[in-house]
Design an enzyme around this catalytic site. Structure first.
Site, PDB file in Angstrom:
ATOM      1  N   HIS A  41      43.963 -11.037  47.280  1.00 40.01           N
ATOM      2  CA  HIS A  41      42.764 -10.572  46.581  1.00 40.01           C
ATOM      3  C   HIS A  41      43.025 -10.415  45.087  1.00 40.01           C
ATOM      4  O   HIS A  41      43.023  -9.298  44.556  1.00 40.01           O
ATOM      5  CB  HIS A  41      42.256  -9.275  47.211  1.00 40.01           C
ATOM      6  CG  HIS A  41      41.521  -9.516  48.492  1.00 40.01           C
ATOM      7  ND1 HIS A  41      41.474  -8.619  49.526  1.00 40.01           N
ATOM      8  CD2 HIS A  41      40.781 -10.590  48.894  1.00 40.01           C
ATOM      9  CE1 HIS A  41      40.735  -9.124  50.518  1.00 40.01           C
ATOM     10  NE2 HIS A  41      40.320 -10.323  50.153  1.00 40.01           N
ATOM     11  N   HIS A  73      46.598 -11.304  54.464  1.00 39.78           N
ATOM     12  CA  HIS A  73      46.055 -10.225  55.303  1.00 39.78           C
ATOM     13  C   HIS A  73      45.592 -10.709  56.675  1.00 39.78           C
ATOM     14  O   HIS A  73      44.926  -9.981  57.404  1.00 39.78           O
ATOM     15  CB  HIS A  73      44.960  -9.438  54.581  1.00 39.78           C
ATOM     16  CG  HIS A  73      44.178 -10.226  53.602  1.00 39.78           C
ATOM     17  ND1 HIS A  73      44.394 -10.162  52.253  1.00 39.78           N
ATOM     18  CD2 HIS A  73      43.219 -11.131  53.783  1.00 39.78           C
ATOM     19  CE1 HIS A  73      43.575 -10.986  51.658  1.00 39.78           C
ATOM     20  NE2 HIS A  73      42.854 -11.589  52.553  1.00 39.78           N
ATOM     21  N   CYS A  95      51.341 -11.443  56.101  1.00 41.87           N
ATOM     22  CA  CYS A  95      52.454 -10.539  55.793  1.00 41.87           C
ATOM     23  C   CYS A  95      53.021  -9.972  57.096  1.00 41.87           C
ATOM     24  O   CYS A  95      52.261  -9.539  57.968  1.00 41.87           O
ATOM     25  CB  CYS A  95      51.957  -9.406  54.895  1.00 41.87           C
ATOM     26  SG  CYS A  95      53.243  -8.192  54.613  1.00 41.87           S
ATOM     27  N   HIS A 123      36.883  -5.437  55.651  1.00 40.76           N
ATOM     28  CA  HIS A 123      38.072  -6.063  55.060  1.00 40.76           C
ATOM     29  C   HIS A 123      38.678  -7.041  56.071  1.00 40.76           C
ATOM     30  O   HIS A 123      38.774  -6.720  57.266  1.00 40.76           O
ATOM     31  CB  HIS A 123      39.091  -4.976  54.677  1.00 40.76           C
ATOM     32  CG  HIS A 123      40.212  -5.502  53.845  1.00 40.76           C
ATOM     33  ND1 HIS A 123      41.263  -6.206  54.381  1.00 40.76           N
ATOM     34  CD2 HIS A 123      40.429  -5.450  52.513  1.00 40.76           C
ATOM     35  CE1 HIS A 123      42.089  -6.549  53.404  1.00 40.76           C
ATOM     36  NE2 HIS A 123      41.609  -6.102  52.259  1.00 40.76           N
ATOM     37  N   GLU A 125      41.634  -7.851  56.826  1.00 41.05           N
ATOM     38  CA  GLU A 125      42.767  -7.325  57.613  1.00 41.05           C
ATOM     39  C   GLU A 125      42.260  -6.488  58.790  1.00 41.05           C
ATOM     40  O   GLU A 125      42.788  -6.580  59.904  1.00 41.05           O
ATOM     41  CB  GLU A 125      43.671  -6.477  56.709  1.00 41.05           C
ATOM     42  CG  GLU A 125      44.895  -5.955  57.455  1.00 41.05           C
ATOM     43  CD  GLU A 125      45.727  -4.985  56.640  1.00 41.05           C
ATOM     44  OE1 GLU A 125      45.810  -5.129  55.399  1.00 41.05           O
ATOM     45  OE2 GLU A 125      46.300  -4.063  57.236  1.00 41.05           O
ATOM     46  N   SER A 217      40.328  -6.106  45.567  1.00 38.71           N
ATOM     47  CA  SER A 217      41.620  -5.768  46.174  1.00 38.71           C
ATOM     48  C   SER A 217      41.612  -4.329  46.678  1.00 38.71           C
ATOM     49  O   SER A 217      41.484  -3.379  45.890  1.00 38.71           O
ATOM     50  CB  SER A 217      42.727  -5.967  45.133  1.00 38.71           C
ATOM     51  OG  SER A 217      43.849  -5.188  45.459  1.00 38.71           O
ATOM     52  N   SER A 261      48.721  -7.179  44.457  1.00 40.57           N
ATOM     53  CA  SER A 261      48.377  -8.602  44.330  1.00 40.57           C
ATOM     54  C   SER A 261      48.177  -9.015  42.864  1.00 40.57           C
ATOM     55  O   SER A 261      47.643 -10.084  42.593  1.00 40.57           O
ATOM     56  CB  SER A 261      47.125  -8.898  45.159  1.00 40.57           C
ATOM     57  OG  SER A 261      46.147  -7.910  44.938  1.00 40.57           O
TER      58      SER A 261
END
Ligand code: SF4
Length: 278
Positions: A41, A73, A95, A123, A125, A217, A261
């Site tokens: 992001h 993510h 990650c 989001h 993630e 982000s 990021s």
């Protein structure tokens, strides 16, 4: 004379560095490379990679014959299944800490806990975390939210990796009032914790804080929230172009921090522009 201080921990984390390296390496080895959504992001870093050949696709249906890199993510289990069906070359840049959170989500759910996730439901993630438990978890953004779960008395708790420790603890206390058993797995990553702590420490010592990073982000937004919560006047910018001279009237100490990021070249550029104020 304005004194500048950069937070002890700021900028690229392990997971972001790794994802960028994977993209650069994949671009070197393949002619058509794409990510599903942005790899990280940070719009400036994503543009930098686009200029070197990376394509960013919004939708799985846009895929033709590209090598697809899974962003840092992660993606949902449904998207992953579709990628396999398309038989494209897949390179996974998720990650490892995000993957770990996905595994814990599955483990707690399989063990019979009703899972709570501290995070932002839109989001990517969190969407991915939810998909790994067939959308059975409850996502909570506000730790003081009223808990409305009937039946189950066994709760599990994890967090989006970039959430704040303080919110996580507050949610755990809130959940404890409503259950007989609470199984907590702290999935906030260490890079996030270090950046948050450094921001908190710095915000206490300076007149204003400049937080650098993508407006999209999650971890950068959190740093801005933390600096503000310490009573420090805070400005969240993506690049030096957003700096306004009037912010610095009667200011002698400026703190700088940056999300996980945010590339070093943007941090250096902001620092250079701020130095010109003297
Ligand atoms: S912030 Fe943490 S979880 Fe997210 S990419 Fe960086 S190391 Fe991984």
């Amino acid at each position: 004379m304005i004194k500048l201080e950069i937070a002890a921990n700021s900028g690229f984390c392990f997971g972001v560095k790794r994802a960028i390296q994977i993209v650069q390496e994949t671009i070197r080895q393949n002619s058509k490379v794409a990510t599903l959504g942005p790899i990280i992001h940070n719009p400036q870093m994503v543009n930098y990679l686009k200029n070197r050949g990376l394509c960013v696709l919004d939708n799985i249906n846009e895929i033709t014959d590209e090598t697809i890199i899974i962003r840092s993510h992660g993606i949902t289990s449904y998207e992953y299944k579709k990628l396999l069906e398309k038989e494209v070359n897949i390179v996974d840049a998720t990650c490892p800490f995000v993957k770990k959170a996905q595994k814990y989500a599955q483990k707690l759910t399989q063990e019979g806990y009703h899972l709570f996730i501290l995070g932002e439901k839109n989001h990517p993630e969190v969407k991915a975390l939810l998909s790994y438990v067939d959308d059975s978890a409850t996502v909570i953004a506000n730790p003081e939210e009223t808990i409305k779960i009937t039946g189950k008395r066994k709760f599990g708790l994890i967090a989006q990796t970039t959430q704040s420790e303080d919110k996580f603890e507050r949610l755990a206390i809130n959940l404890l009032k409503e259950c007989e058993e609470l199984n907590i797995i702290k999935t906030i990553c260490n890079a996030t914790l270090l950046r948050q702590k450094s921001t908190m420490d710095l915000a206490k010592k300076v007149d204003i804080m400049i937080v650098i990073g993508g407006k999209n982000s999650a971890n950068t937004n959190r740093l801005a929230e933390i600096a503000k919560s310490k009573g420090c006047k805070t400005f969240h910018i993506e690049t030096s172009n957003e700096i306004k001279k009037q912010w610095f009237d009667d200011v002698s100490k400026v703190g700088i921090t940056a999300g996980a990021s945010t590339p070093k070249w943007i941090i250096d550029d902001v620092k250079k522009e701020l130095e010109k104020l003297n």
